[in-house]
Design a protein around this motif. Structure first.
Motif, PDB file in Angstrom:
ATOM      1  N   HIS A 138     -16.105 -14.264  15.625  1.00 42.40           N
ATOM      2  CA  HIS A 138     -15.244 -13.213  16.168  1.00 42.40           C
ATOM      3  C   HIS A 138     -16.011 -12.291  17.101  1.00 42.40           C
ATOM      4  O   HIS A 138     -15.500 -11.899  18.164  1.00 42.40           O
ATOM      5  CB  HIS A 138     -14.637 -12.412  15.019  1.00 42.40           C
ATOM      6  CG  HIS A 138     -13.791 -11.264  15.461  1.00 42.40           C
ATOM      7  ND1 HIS A 138     -12.562 -11.426  16.068  1.00 42.40           N
ATOM      8  CD2 HIS A 138     -14.002  -9.916  15.426  1.00 42.40           C
ATOM      9  CE1 HIS A 138     -12.050 -10.251  16.379  1.00 42.40           C
ATOM     10  NE2 HIS A 138     -12.914  -9.317  15.993  1.00 42.40           N
ATOM     11  N   ARG A 237     -28.034 -11.385  12.313  1.00 39.04           N
ATOM     12  CA  ARG A 237     -27.329 -10.109  12.214  1.00 39.04           C
ATOM     13  C   ARG A 237     -28.223  -8.927  11.884  1.00 39.04           C
ATOM     14  O   ARG A 237     -27.841  -7.783  12.090  1.00 39.04           O
ATOM     15  CB  ARG A 237     -26.227 -10.198  11.160  1.00 39.04           C
ATOM     16  CG  ARG A 237     -26.744 -10.238   9.746  1.00 39.04           C
ATOM     17  CD  ARG A 237     -25.655 -10.278   8.718  1.00 39.04           C
ATOM     18  NE  ARG A 237     -26.132  -9.755   7.439  1.00 39.04           N
ATOM     19  CZ  ARG A 237     -25.472  -9.889   6.303  1.00 39.04           C
ATOM     20  NH1 ARG A 237     -24.325 -10.538   6.277  1.00 39.04           N
ATOM     21  NH2 ARG A 237     -25.952  -9.375   5.191  1.00 39.04           N
ATOM     22  N   SER A 269     -23.212  -0.943  17.141  1.00 38.53           N
ATOM     23  CA  SER A 269     -22.726  -0.175  15.998  1.00 38.53           C
ATOM     24  C   SER A 269     -23.416   1.178  15.993  1.00 38.53           C
ATOM     25  O   SER A 269     -24.547   1.309  16.472  1.00 38.53           O
ATOM     26  CB  SER A 269     -23.021  -0.895  14.681  1.00 38.53           C
ATOM     27  OG  SER A 269     -22.245  -2.057  14.529  1.00 38.53           O
ATOM     28  N   ASP A 298     -13.501   0.242  16.174  1.00 39.40           N
ATOM     29  CA  ASP A 298     -13.226   0.303  14.744  1.00 39.40           C
ATOM     30  C   ASP A 298     -14.222   1.242  14.087  1.00 39.40           C
ATOM     31  O   ASP A 298     -15.327   1.470  14.604  1.00 39.40           O
ATOM     32  CB  ASP A 298     -13.339  -1.096  14.120  1.00 39.40           C
ATOM     33  CG  ASP A 298     -12.709  -1.192  12.740  1.00 39.40           C
ATOM     34  OD1 ASP A 298     -11.958  -0.265  12.373  1.00 39.40           O
ATOM     35  OD2 ASP A 298     -12.975  -2.180  12.038  1.00 39.40           O
ATOM     36  N   ALA A 300     -15.552   1.648  10.013  1.00 40.70           N
ATOM     37  CA  ALA A 300     -15.451   1.128   8.646  1.00 40.70           C
ATOM     38  C   ALA A 300     -16.138   2.076   7.676  1.00 40.70           C
ATOM     39  O   ALA A 300     -17.225   2.599   7.972  1.00 40.70           O
ATOM     40  CB  ALA A 300     -16.092  -0.252   8.554  1.00 40.70           C
ATOM     41  N   LEU A 304     -16.201  -0.852   2.479  1.00 43.65           N
ATOM     42  CA  LEU A 304     -15.611  -1.983   3.188  1.00 43.65           C
ATOM     43  C   LEU A 304     -16.668  -2.714   4.007  1.00 43.65           C
ATOM     44  O   LEU A 304     -16.690  -3.948   4.065  1.00 43.65           O
ATOM     45  CB  LEU A 304     -14.488  -1.492   4.104  1.00 43.65           C
ATOM     46  CG  LEU A 304     -13.847  -2.536   5.020  1.00 43.65           C
ATOM     47  CD1 LEU A 304     -13.184  -3.635   4.200  1.00 43.65           C
ATOM     48  CD2 LEU A 304     -12.825  -1.872   5.956  1.00 43.65           C
ATOM     49  N   TYR A 305     -17.550  -1.950   4.642  1.00 44.10           N
ATOM     50  CA  TYR A 305     -18.579  -2.535   5.505  1.00 44.10           C
ATOM     51  C   TYR A 305     -19.479  -3.481   4.709  1.00 44.10           C
ATOM     52  O   TYR A 305     -19.735  -4.622   5.122  1.00 44.10           O
ATOM     53  CB  TYR A 305     -19.400  -1.402   6.112  1.00 44.10           C
ATOM     54  CG  TYR A 305     -20.337  -1.817   7.219  1.00 44.10           C
ATOM     55  CD1 TYR A 305     -19.875  -2.006   8.517  1.00 44.10           C
ATOM     56  CD2 TYR A 305     -21.699  -2.011   6.981  1.00 44.10           C
ATOM     57  CE1 TYR A 305     -20.728  -2.377   9.544  1.00 44.10           C
ATOM     58  CE2 TYR A 305     -22.561  -2.378   7.998  1.00 44.10           C
ATOM     59  CZ  TYR A 305     -22.075  -2.563   9.283  1.00 44.10           C
ATOM     60  OH  TYR A 305     -22.924  -2.931  10.297  1.00 44.10           O
ATOM     61  N   GLY A 307     -18.955  -4.957   1.753  1.00 40.64           N
ATOM     62  CA  GLY A 307     -18.232  -6.125   1.258  1.00 40.64           C
ATOM     63  C   GLY A 307     -17.979  -7.154   2.340  1.00 40.64           C
ATOM     64  O   GLY A 307     -18.102  -8.365   2.119  1.00 40.64           O
ATOM     65  N   THR A 308     -17.637  -6.680   3.533  1.00 41.57           N
ATOM     66  CA  THR A 308     -17.367  -7.590   4.652  1.00 41.57           C
ATOM     67  C   THR A 308     -18.591  -8.416   5.005  1.00 41.57           C
ATOM     68  O   THR A 308     -18.508  -9.641   5.188  1.00 41.57           O
ATOM     69  CB  THR A 308     -16.900  -6.781   5.876  1.00 41.57           C
ATOM     70  OG1 THR A 308     -15.679  -6.116   5.564  1.00 41.57           O
ATOM     71  CG2 THR A 308     -16.692  -7.699   7.082  1.00 41.57           C
ATOM     72  N   TRP A 309     -19.750  -7.772   5.095  1.00 39.13           N
ATOM     73  CA  TRP A 309     -20.953  -8.495   5.529  1.00 39.13           C
ATOM     74  C   TRP A 309     -21.538  -9.353   4.415  1.00 39.13           C
ATOM     75  O   TRP A 309     -22.196 -10.365   4.700  1.00 39.13           O
ATOM     76  CB  TRP A 309     -21.984  -7.517   6.077  1.00 39.13           C
ATOM     77  CG  TRP A 309     -21.616  -7.047   7.453  1.00 39.13           C
ATOM     78  CD1 TRP A 309     -21.156  -5.818   7.819  1.00 39.13           C
ATOM     79  CD2 TRP A 309     -21.652  -7.833   8.647  1.00 39.13           C
ATOM     80  NE1 TRP A 309     -20.907  -5.781   9.177  1.00 39.13           N
ATOM     81  CE2 TRP A 309     -21.195  -6.998   9.711  1.00 39.13           C
ATOM     82  CE3 TRP A 309     -22.016  -9.142   8.945  1.00 39.13           C
ATOM     83  CZ2 TRP A 309     -21.097  -7.448  11.027  1.00 39.13           C
ATOM     84  CZ3 TRP A 309     -21.916  -9.586  10.259  1.00 39.13           C
ATOM     85  CH2 TRP A 309     -21.471  -8.751  11.279  1.00 39.13           C
ATOM     86  N   ARG A 311     -19.604 -11.094   2.316  1.00 41.97           N
ATOM     87  CA  ARG A 311     -18.771 -12.300   2.406  1.00 41.97           C
ATOM     88  C   ARG A 311     -19.117 -13.107   3.655  1.00 41.97           C
ATOM     89  O   ARG A 311     -19.027 -14.336   3.649  1.00 41.97           O
ATOM     90  CB  ARG A 311     -17.296 -11.910   2.417  1.00 41.97           C
ATOM     91  CG  ARG A 311     -16.801 -11.350   1.081  1.00 41.97           C
ATOM     92  CD  ARG A 311     -15.299 -11.112   1.105  1.00 41.97           C
ATOM     93  NE  ARG A 311     -14.824 -10.545  -0.152  1.00 41.97           N
ATOM     94  CZ  ARG A 311     -14.749  -9.247  -0.383  1.00 41.97           C
ATOM     95  NH1 ARG A 311     -15.089  -8.376   0.560  1.00 41.97           N
ATOM     96  NH2 ARG A 311     -14.317  -8.795  -1.545  1.00 41.97           N
ATOM     97  N   ASP A 312     -19.493 -12.430   4.741  1.00 38.70           N
ATOM     98  CA  ASP A 312     -19.869 -13.123   5.971  1.00 38.70           C
ATOM     99  C   ASP A 312     -21.014 -14.106   5.723  1.00 38.70           C
ATOM    100  O   ASP A 312     -21.064 -15.172   6.332  1.00 38.70           O
ATOM    101  CB  ASP A 312     -20.271 -12.091   7.024  1.00 38.70           C
ATOM    102  CG  ASP A 312     -20.764 -12.733   8.313  1.00 38.70           C
ATOM    103  OD1 ASP A 312     -19.917 -13.183   9.103  1.00 38.70           O
ATOM    104  OD2 ASP A 312     -21.993 -12.784   8.518  1.00 38.70           O
TER     105      ASP A 312
END
Length: 491
Positions: A138, A237, A269, A298, A300, A304-305, A307-309, A311-312
């Motif tokens: 993405h 990343r 970021s 966006d 975050a 949330l930030y 958890g997102t990374w 799972r990434d």
């Protein structure tokens, strides 16, 4: 796996792909719109059913796009053999074969390419390794859509990864240089360039070190911008720098590698901290002599930030490993009083004029590529710089852009309906909006390119009984903003 995928092997693989039609159009044609959309949602079964009788193309879709295990004889009939095994493109277990690399078609409106990358966590069935090379994700798609596509001589793709940005640059640049810290990333990027028959200079090294002393017409960068402690869990990343220092480093250093008038564009970021506005933070990173447009897409919150990374990378936040990593990460956010993490696009241009620096929040959804808007933004601030004196702007002939509409919301009043909201909408690009009052509405009604702005303001002042000088002082900053947003355009 071979240290490098040779030009000879990449050429043979390309021939196989072309023979069976394994490209963006071919995949869509075989799958059909419904199964293709389902595959994009992570639902492979419709595509699996469609490709059972898809001959060679069906085999490659099941192998590379669905991650299925296939009979060796079926794969040998399509791919160069045994070279594909020796190069790690496929893995053999007995008489069964699975993909060893992610090799998939990727296209734009001018055609199709192939991209080499590592298998993701779902394909591996485990977490990805530290040197994992991400495919077309993405973030890379967002940067590609946000990049200006005007003909240039030289482009630097800083941190090329699997080579996606360089592929897009090949449409508008005469010469491309791609760099990366990761040797594995450059190995796969070189394979991407070779199979697409592109001549791209590749160099390995940290940040801008591989191109010290050079300047480019355009620089694109998808840096390791993830915010957190100073560690490297995954090279694609994590920079090893704490907080948002990676974004700060690139933004501060990039202009030095731009030719005069050159443009740099990157994802970035930034931290949201108590007592500091985000524009104050990001603009503090800028050197002098740079036009800059920061667009925040966006924000975050830390929970949330993290958890997102997690799972990434294929880490279940509910697992023991996930809990430990999340705890350490959230401790860092708490210790540094981080309220949120902003994310967005940065456009920089080296200039000899008075720099224009603008920070804007653009968190609503829109469809048009931001790259076209970035190009237009640079053109518009050039025009504004040429009309920077009040006299020059007052002599300008302006008109409302064809894509702009006026929305009015009225409520019942003693004498009928009374407008309570007047809002300008630009119906293309990012869909800018501006609330205006009755005086501005009247001014814009007169902006048809026939009279200079100064004359329109004089007429408006007389009609509404307000001092002309005061009206001019109030109007010019708004006119500047409407021009920057493409809502007022030179006639």
């Amino acid at each position: 796996m071979a240290d490098d995928l040779s030009p000879e092997y990449c050429s043979a693989l390309r021939t196989c792909f072309e023979r069976v039609g394994y490209d963006a159009d071919g995949v869509l044609s075989l799958l059909g719109a419904s199964a293709h959309a389902a595959l994009g949602r992570g639902e492979p079964e419709p595509a699996r059913r469609v490709t059972r009788d898809g001959a060679g193309l069906g085999t490659l879709i099941r192998l590379f796009l669905l991650g299925d295990e296939l009979p060796e004889n079926e794969v040998k009939a399509v791919l160069p053999w045994p070279e594909s095994v020796a190069n790690g493109v496929v893995r053999v277990d007995g008489d069964r074969v699975r993909a060893g690399l992610d090799v998939r078609p990727y296209g734009d409106d001018q055609g199709s390419w192939w991209v080499f990358a590592d298998l993701d966590s779902d394909q591996l069935g485990s977490t990805v390794p530290v040197d994992h090379v991400l495919g077309v994700g993405h973030a890379s798609l967002s940067l590609a859509r946000a990049t200006i596509r005007r003909p240039v001589g030289t482009v630097l793709d800083l941190g090329t990864g699997c080579g996606v940005q360089a592929l897009h640059a090949s449409r508008h640049a005469r010469k491309i240089t791609a760099t990366d810290l990761s040797g594995r990333a450059l190995m796969l990027a070189n394979a991407t360039f070779r199979i697409n028959d592109l001549d791209v200079e590749t160099r390995q090294g940290k940040w801008f070190e591989p191109v010290t002393g050079r300047r480019f017409d355009q620089v694109v960068c998808n840096p390791p911008f993830v915010v957190g402690p100073s560690r490297v869990d995954y090279t694609y990343r994590d920079s090893g720098l704490a907080g948002d220092d990676a974004s700060a480093l690139v933004i501060a250093a990039l202009p030095e590698y731009l030719a005069r008038g050159g443009v740099g564009q990157l994802l970035a970021s930034w931290l949201h901290l108590p007592g500091q506005d985000w524009p104050e933070r990001v603009t503090s990173w800028l050197p002098g002599g740079v036009d800059a447009w920061f667009v925040q897409r966006d924000v975050a919150d830390p929970d949330l930030y993290v958890g997102t990374w997690l799972r990434d990378a294929g880490i279940d936040p509910r697992s023991a490993e996930g809990a430990a990593r999340a705890s350490a990460w959230l401790d860092w956010f708490a210790e540094n009083k981080v309220a949120g993490v902003g994310f967005g696009f940065v456009t920089l241009r080296r200039t000899d004029g008075e720099p224009r620096i603008v920070c804007e929040d653009l968190r609503h959804a829109f469809d048009d590529p931001l790259g076209q808007e970035a190009a237009g933004w640079l053109d518009r601030i050039d025009w504004l710089r040429a009309h920077s004196s009040p006299d020059a702007l007052l002599r300008a002939h302006l008109k409302v852009a064809d894509s702009v509409v006026l929305e009015e919301v009225s409520s019942p009043a003693d004498e009928g309906w009374e407008a309570v909201v007047r809002r300008l909408h630009r119906t293309d690009g990012p869909g800018w909006q501006h609330e205006i009052d009755e005086l501005v509405r009247a001014l814009l009604a007169g902006c048809r390119g026939l009279l200079p702005l100064g004359d329109l303001l004089e007429l408006l002042a007389a009609a509404h009984g307000v001092p002309t000088d005061a009206l001019i002082v109030a109007a010019l900053p708004l006119v500047d903003e409407l021009v920057r947003h493409g809502m007022l355009v030179p006639a």
